[in-house]
Design an enzyme around this catalytic site. Structure first.
Site, PDB file in Angstrom:
ATOM      1  N   ASP A  37       1.985 -15.521   7.189  1.00  0.00           N
ATOM      2  CA  ASP A  37       1.552 -16.918   7.008  1.00  0.00           C
ATOM      3  C   ASP A  37       1.667 -17.355   5.550  1.00  0.00           C
ATOM      4  OD1 ASP A  37       1.012 -17.415   9.654  1.00  0.00           O
ATOM      5  OD2 ASP A  37      -1.167 -17.101   9.486  1.00  0.00           O
ATOM      6  N   ALA A  67       2.863  -0.547   5.035  1.00  0.00           N
ATOM      7  CA  ALA A  67       2.359  -0.582   6.414  1.00  0.00           C
ATOM      8  C   ALA A  67       1.843  -1.967   6.815  1.00  0.00           C
ATOM      9  CB  ALA A  67       1.268   0.469   6.585  1.00  0.00           C
ATOM     10  N   ASN A  99       8.112  -5.468  -0.310  1.00  0.00           N
ATOM     11  CA  ASN A  99       7.938  -4.279   0.511  1.00  0.00           C
ATOM     12  C   ASN A  99       6.445  -4.192   0.777  1.00  0.00           C
ATOM     13  OD1 ASN A  99       7.696  -1.848   1.761  1.00  0.00           O
ATOM     14  ND2 ASN A  99       8.962  -0.698   0.307  1.00  0.00           N
ATOM     15  N   ARG A 127       6.760   1.101  13.758  1.00  0.00           N
ATOM     16  CA  ARG A 127       7.389   0.561  12.537  1.00  0.00           C
ATOM     17  C   ARG A 127       8.520  -0.412  12.864  1.00  0.00           C
ATOM     18  NH1 ARG A 127       5.185   3.918   8.430  1.00  0.00           N
ATOM     19  NH2 ARG A 127       4.821   6.007   9.237  1.00  0.00           N
ATOM     20  N   TYR A 160      11.039   8.827   1.286  1.00  0.00           N
ATOM     21  CA  TYR A 160      11.005   7.698   0.353  1.00  0.00           C
ATOM     22  C   TYR A 160      11.696   7.967  -0.976  1.00  0.00           C
ATOM     23  CZ  TYR A 160       7.622   5.954   3.727  1.00  0.00           C
ATOM     24  OH  TYR A 160       7.019   5.513   4.886  1.00  0.00           O
ATOM     25  N   GLU A 220      12.668  -9.209   2.585  1.00  0.00           N
ATOM     26  CA  GLU A 220      11.869  -8.039   2.959  1.00  0.00           C
ATOM     27  C   GLU A 220      12.678  -6.770   2.679  1.00  0.00           C
ATOM     28  OE1 GLU A 220      10.993  -8.036   7.132  1.00  0.00           O
ATOM     29  OE2 GLU A 220      10.002  -6.082   7.054  1.00  0.00           O
ATOM     30  N   ARG A 270      12.631   4.864  12.934  1.00  0.00           N
ATOM     31  CA  ARG A 270      11.419   5.689  12.842  1.00  0.00           C
ATOM     32  C   ARG A 270      10.504   5.423  14.049  1.00  0.00           C
ATOM     33  NH1 ARG A 270       8.979   5.238   7.028  1.00  0.00           N
ATOM     34  NH2 ARG A 270       7.867   7.087   7.787  1.00  0.00           N
ATOM     35  N   ARG A 303       5.096  10.937  -2.697  1.00  0.00           N
ATOM     36  CA  ARG A 303       4.787  10.650  -1.291  1.00  0.00           C
ATOM     37  C   ARG A 303       6.023  10.906  -0.416  1.00  0.00           C
ATOM     38  NH1 ARG A 303       4.578   4.584   1.284  1.00  0.00           N
ATOM     39  NH2 ARG A 303       3.874   5.247   3.337  1.00  0.00           N
ATOM     40  N   HIS A 348      12.582  -2.364   2.726  1.00  0.00           N
ATOM     41  CA  HIS A 348      11.962  -1.064   3.009  1.00  0.00           C
ATOM     42  C   HIS A 348      12.887   0.027   2.524  1.00  0.00           C
ATOM     43  CE1 HIS A 348       8.908  -2.992   5.376  1.00  0.00           C
ATOM     44  NE2 HIS A 348       9.874  -3.720   5.903  1.00  0.00           N
ATOM     45  N   LEU A 349      12.305   1.032   1.942  1.00  0.00           N
ATOM     46  CA  LEU A 349      13.102   2.168   1.473  1.00  0.00           C
ATOM     47  C   LEU A 349      13.725   2.898   2.654  1.00  0.00           C
ATOM     48  CD1 LEU A 349      10.280   3.149  -0.929  1.00  0.00           C
ATOM     49  CD2 LEU A 349      12.590   2.723  -1.756  1.00  0.00           C
ATOM     50  N   SER A 350      12.922   3.114   3.685  1.00  0.00           N
ATOM     51  CA  SER A 350      13.388   3.856   4.854  1.00  0.00           C
ATOM     52  C   SER A 350      13.922   2.885   5.905  1.00  0.00           C
ATOM     53  CB  SER A 350      12.231   4.672   5.446  1.00  0.00           C
ATOM     54  OG  SER A 350      11.206   3.796   5.900  1.00  0.00           O
ATOM     55  N   HIS A 375       3.732  -4.163   9.377  1.00  0.00           N
ATOM     56  CA  HIS A 375       3.621  -4.029  10.828  1.00  0.00           C
ATOM     57  C   HIS A 375       2.322  -4.616  11.371  1.00  0.00           C
ATOM     58  CE1 HIS A 375       6.800  -1.341   9.662  1.00  0.00           C
ATOM     59  NE2 HIS A 375       5.957  -0.509   9.066  1.00  0.00           N
ATOM     60  N   PRO A 434       0.790  -1.227   0.000  1.00  0.00           N
ATOM     61  CA  PRO A 434       0.000   0.000   0.000  1.00  0.00           C
ATOM     62  C   PRO A 434       0.825   1.281   0.000  1.00  0.00           C
ATOM     63  CG  PRO A 434      -0.117  -1.109   2.127  1.00  0.00           C
ATOM     64  CD  PRO A 434       0.533  -2.070   1.165  1.00  0.00           C
ATOM     65  N   ASN A 435       0.329   2.210  -0.787  1.00  0.00           N
ATOM     66  CA  ASN A 435       0.878   3.566  -0.905  1.00  0.00           C
ATOM     67  C   ASN A 435       2.187   3.649  -1.685  1.00  0.00           C
ATOM     68  OD1 ASN A 435      -1.230   4.829   0.644  1.00  0.00           O
ATOM     69  ND2 ASN A 435      -0.332   3.887   2.447  1.00  0.00           N
TER      70      ASN A 435
HETATM   71  C1  DQA Z   1       7.981   1.351   4.074  1.00  0.00           C
HETATM   72  C2  DQA Z   1       8.007   1.588   5.589  1.00  0.00           C
HETATM   73  C3  DQA Z   1       6.634   1.372   6.194  1.00  0.00           C
HETATM   74  O1  DQA Z   1       6.672   1.628   7.582  1.00  0.00           O
HETATM   75  C4  DQA Z   1       5.627   2.330   5.560  1.00  0.00           C
HETATM   76  O2  DQA Z   1       4.341   2.077   6.086  1.00  0.00           O
HETATM   77  C5  DQA Z   1       5.637   2.261   4.091  1.00  0.00           C
HETATM   78  C6  DQA Z   1       6.927   2.204   3.397  1.00  0.00           C
HETATM   79  C7  DQA Z   1       9.342   1.675   3.430  1.00  0.00           C
HETATM   80  O3  DQA Z   1       9.551   1.245   2.287  1.00  0.00           O
HETATM   81  O4  DQA Z   1      10.164   2.361   4.033  1.00  0.00           O
HETATM   82  O5  DQA Z   1       4.601   2.348   3.442  1.00  0.00           O
HETATM   83  O6  DQA Z   1       7.698  -0.016   3.842  1.00  0.00           O
END
Ligand code: DQA
Length: 149
Positions: A87, A77, A74, A111, A23, A98, A107, A18, A100-102, A80, A10-11
């Protein structure tokens, strides 16, 4: 050639606009293109999928079994919150990295927990979109280790 599925949750379709200070300024299309090019020059076929819906991500993970040799996830959210995604990764037994950009550990405390991490072979975070390329290298290393056994 090994086949890798890059799944973004998502997002992440909003990358580029964003919170660019968190990011980065690349769009998801740019990141995916970079991954395809990197994969092509490193012996990986790369497929990409993004969804804002947990069920659609679950369906992609299920469909990866027997089709893809690895998943780079990735989950945004859902990382978390989603025991269902964890599963699914356990269920299909497709090695998953896994990403994550950040740096999620630097943070907000909510997270710091990742349900994905329990089922993944490893986690890469904090390196921006370069993390996806690192994840491809991690999978290549993993395949080499498996082949040597
Ligand atoms: C994220 C980190 C997550 O906490 C956040 O909800 C995202 C992006 C990252 O790529 O840093 O949507 O997965």
């Amino acid at each position: 050639m090994n086949s890798v599925l890059i799944l973004n949750g998502p997002n992440l379709n909003l990358l580029g606009t964003r919170q660019p200070e968190v990011y980065g300024s690349e769009t998801l299309a740019m990141v995916e293109e970079k991954c395809r090019a990197y994969g092509a020059s490193h012996g990986l076929v790369v497929a990409c999928f993004q969804s804002n819906h947990e069920g659609a991500l679950l369906d992609q993970i299920h469909a990866a079994k027997g089709v893809h040799d690895g998943i780079i996830l990735n989950a945004g959210a859902y990382t978390h919150t989603s025991i269902a995604l964890m599963d699914a990764i356990y269920s299909v037994e497709v090695p998953t990295v896994e990403v994550h950009l950040s740096n999620i550990h630097a943070r907000e405390s909510f997270r710091h927990t990742s349900h994905i991490a329990r089922a993944a072979i490893g986690q890469i975070c904090g390196f921006g979109s370069f993390g996806y390329l690192m994840a491809m290298d991690a999978l290549r290393h993993y395949y080499e280790g498996r082949a040597a056994k």
